[in-house]
Scaffold this active site. Sequence first.
Site, PDB file in Angstrom:
ATOM      1  CG  ASP A  24      -0.180   0.117   2.640  1.00 28.82           C
ATOM      2  OD1 ASP A  24       0.903  -0.672   2.635  1.00 28.82           O
ATOM      3  OD2 ASP A  24      -0.477   0.854   3.373  1.00 28.82           O
ATOM      4  NE  ARG A  33       9.855   1.812   0.080  1.00 25.30           N
ATOM      5  CZ  ARG A  33       9.139   1.506   1.032  1.00 25.30           C
ATOM      6  NH1 ARG A  33       8.005   0.625   0.678  1.00 25.30           N
ATOM      7  NH2 ARG A  33       9.222   1.962   2.313  1.00 25.30           N
ATOM      8  CE  LYS A  97      -0.955   4.181   1.995  1.00 24.17           C
ATOM      9  NZ  LYS A  97      -0.079   3.802   2.949  1.00 24.17           N
ATOM     10  CE  LYS A 136      -0.926   0.980   6.445  1.00 24.59           C
ATOM     11  NZ  LYS A 136       0.313   0.793   6.029  1.00 24.59           N
ATOM     12  CD  GLU A 177       1.387   0.273   9.902  1.00 20.40           C
ATOM     13  OE1 GLU A 177       0.494   0.538   9.057  1.00 20.40           O
ATOM     14  OE2 GLU A 177       2.548   0.149   9.851  1.00 20.40           O
ATOM     15  CE  LYS A 219       1.761  -3.114   8.921  1.00 20.81           C
ATOM     16  NZ  LYS A 219       1.372  -3.347   7.371  1.00 20.81           N
ATOM     17  CB  SER A 261       9.231  -5.621   8.276  1.00 11.80           C
ATOM     18  OG  SER A 261       9.181  -4.836   7.046  1.00 11.80           O
ATOM     19  N   GLY A 262       9.296  -2.534   9.373  1.00 16.31           N
ATOM     20  CA  GLY A 262       9.880  -1.171   9.707  1.00 16.31           C
ATOM     21  C   GLY A 262      11.209  -0.919   9.594  1.00 16.31           C
ATOM     22  N   GLY A 263      11.963  -1.829   8.226  1.00 11.08           N
ATOM     23  CA  GLY A 263      13.383  -1.434   7.894  1.00 11.08           C
ATOM     24  C   GLY A 263      14.392  -2.695   8.539  1.00 11.08           C
ATOM     25  NE  ARG A 293      10.118  -0.489   4.958  1.00 14.33           N
ATOM     26  CZ  ARG A 293      10.486   0.333   5.864  1.00 14.33           C
ATOM     27  NH1 ARG A 293      11.438   1.113   5.768  1.00 14.33           N
ATOM     28  NH2 ARG A 293       9.571   0.482   6.732  1.00 14.33           N
TER      29      ARG A 293
HETATM   30  C1  5MM Z   1       4.015   0.114   2.482  1.00 14.49           C
HETATM   31  O1  5MM Z   1       4.372   1.217   3.159  1.00 14.49           O
HETATM   32  C2  5MM Z   1       3.412   1.676   4.038  1.00 14.49           C
HETATM   33  C3  5MM Z   1       3.482   3.123   4.234  1.00 14.49           C
HETATM   34  O2  5MM Z   1       3.471   3.752   2.966  1.00 14.49           O
HETATM   35  P1  5MM Z   1       3.411   5.347   2.767  1.00 14.49           P
HETATM   36  O3  5MM Z   1       4.584   5.868   3.738  1.00 14.49           O
HETATM   37  O4  5MM Z   1       3.658   5.621   1.343  1.00 14.49           O
HETATM   38  O5  5MM Z   1       2.133   5.728   3.344  1.00 14.49           O
HETATM   39  C4  5MM Z   1       3.299   1.173   5.387  1.00 14.49           C
HETATM   40  O6  5MM Z   1       2.508   1.563   6.212  1.00 14.49           O
HETATM   41  C5  5MM Z   1       3.404  -0.192   5.394  1.00 14.49           C
HETATM   42  O7  5MM Z   1       2.399  -0.686   5.267  1.00 14.49           O
HETATM   43  C6  5MM Z   1       4.074  -0.642   6.985  1.00 14.49           C
HETATM   44  O8  5MM Z   1       4.827   0.216   7.623  1.00 14.49           O
HETATM   45  C7  5MM Z   1       4.491  -2.004   6.689  1.00 14.49           C
HETATM   46  O9  5MM Z   1       5.901  -1.922   5.789  1.00 14.49           O
HETATM   47  P2  5MM Z   1       7.028  -2.349   6.393  1.00 14.49           P
HETATM   48  O10 5MM Z   1       7.938  -2.089   5.281  1.00 14.49           O
HETATM   49  O11 5MM Z   1       7.228  -1.599   7.535  1.00 14.49           O
HETATM   50  O12 5MM Z   1       6.866  -4.146   6.871  1.00 14.49           O
END
Ligand code: 5MM
Length: 335
Positions: A24, A33, A97, A136, A177, A219, A261-263, A293
């Site tokens: 999303d 990206r 989202k 979300k 989240e 989340k 996962s947050g990085g 990610r």
């Molecule tokens: C996919 O990234 C989402 C945020 O997108 P934008 O910053 O463009 O709004 C983010 O909410 C994502 O769904 C979560 O952080 C989970 O992704 P990660 O990479 O942290 O697992």
Amino acid sequence: MDTKLLEMTARDLVAAGKGILAADESNGTMSNRLEAVGVSASADTRRAYRTNLFATKGYEDAISGVILFDETIRQKMPDGQPIPLALSSKGVHPGIKVDTGAKELANHSGEKITEGLDGLSVRCQEYFSMGARFAKWRAVITIGDNKPSDACISVNAHALARYASICQEQGLVPIIEPEVLMAGAHNAQTCYDVTARILEATFEACRIQGVHLPGALLKPNMIIAGLSCPNQITREEVAKLTVDCLTKHVPHDLPGIVFLSGGQSDEDATAHLNLMNAMDIVHPWELSYSYGRALLANALKTWASGEHDESQSVFLQRSRMNSLARTGGWRLDLE
Ligand code: 5MM
């Protein structure tokens, strides 16, 4: 509110061996990206990359739902099928989202408030009619000098609870989240304390708004030292502290917790989840994933190099590794 439908969808999203794919990224993030791997960003390239993922054979064994962005839920697969229908026909729940992004919080420099409540009910009705069954909303909490402020915690908790309540009224399971960011030099104990604060505030706000917790998912971040902290903790400590914090601060009638996962590296994200599920205790909720990610970083690089079938294999492999981590059955040699 159709509590039975909400509960059924929520349980489905955390079914045995399954978790969620977070695809999303807003247009700005997805474009960055793509540009970072040398692909010029447009609605067409964003669609081509994502539809290649959604066409992967067998990923539905490990992925229960996909979170989409507004642009993507309106796009089509190469054969002309609308993306949400293509997902549902594989038994994968389409999600959406619904926040409109984290904006500067007034009078609190460096802190954010997530917006998007205006008109949310009408947008949810439209998304439901397009096939979405869950949603979300991401709040962003930064750790730093005197941060997070009480103001930041309070407004974000309130917005998360209002969002959850509106979604449930329209038949969408809300994924709540509140992300405590990994950026910073703070230690793991500070991450634990801040996570506990935002969780307490969020569930108190949910109680006030009448959110039906058996029809919602959380989340959260894991409990990890800041990226620039010199005292990093072990994977076992991450798993233990995370489970401890959640057990104390998350209501036990929630059906599932799906981590971000947050990085973290792909392997860390899988290993941490695996250790939590391998613990010799019965958790009150399913512990699963809603990774972006950590499921897609390598698949994106591979797709950008023109190897589209290989990108699907890379995505499938990561999905399977995380599926194994749902039961504590992942091992490094399976990588
Ligand atoms: C996919 O990234 C989402 C945020 O997108 P934008 O910053 O463009 O709004 C983010 O909410 C994502 O769904 C979560 O952080 C989970 O992704 P990660 O990479 O942290 O697992």
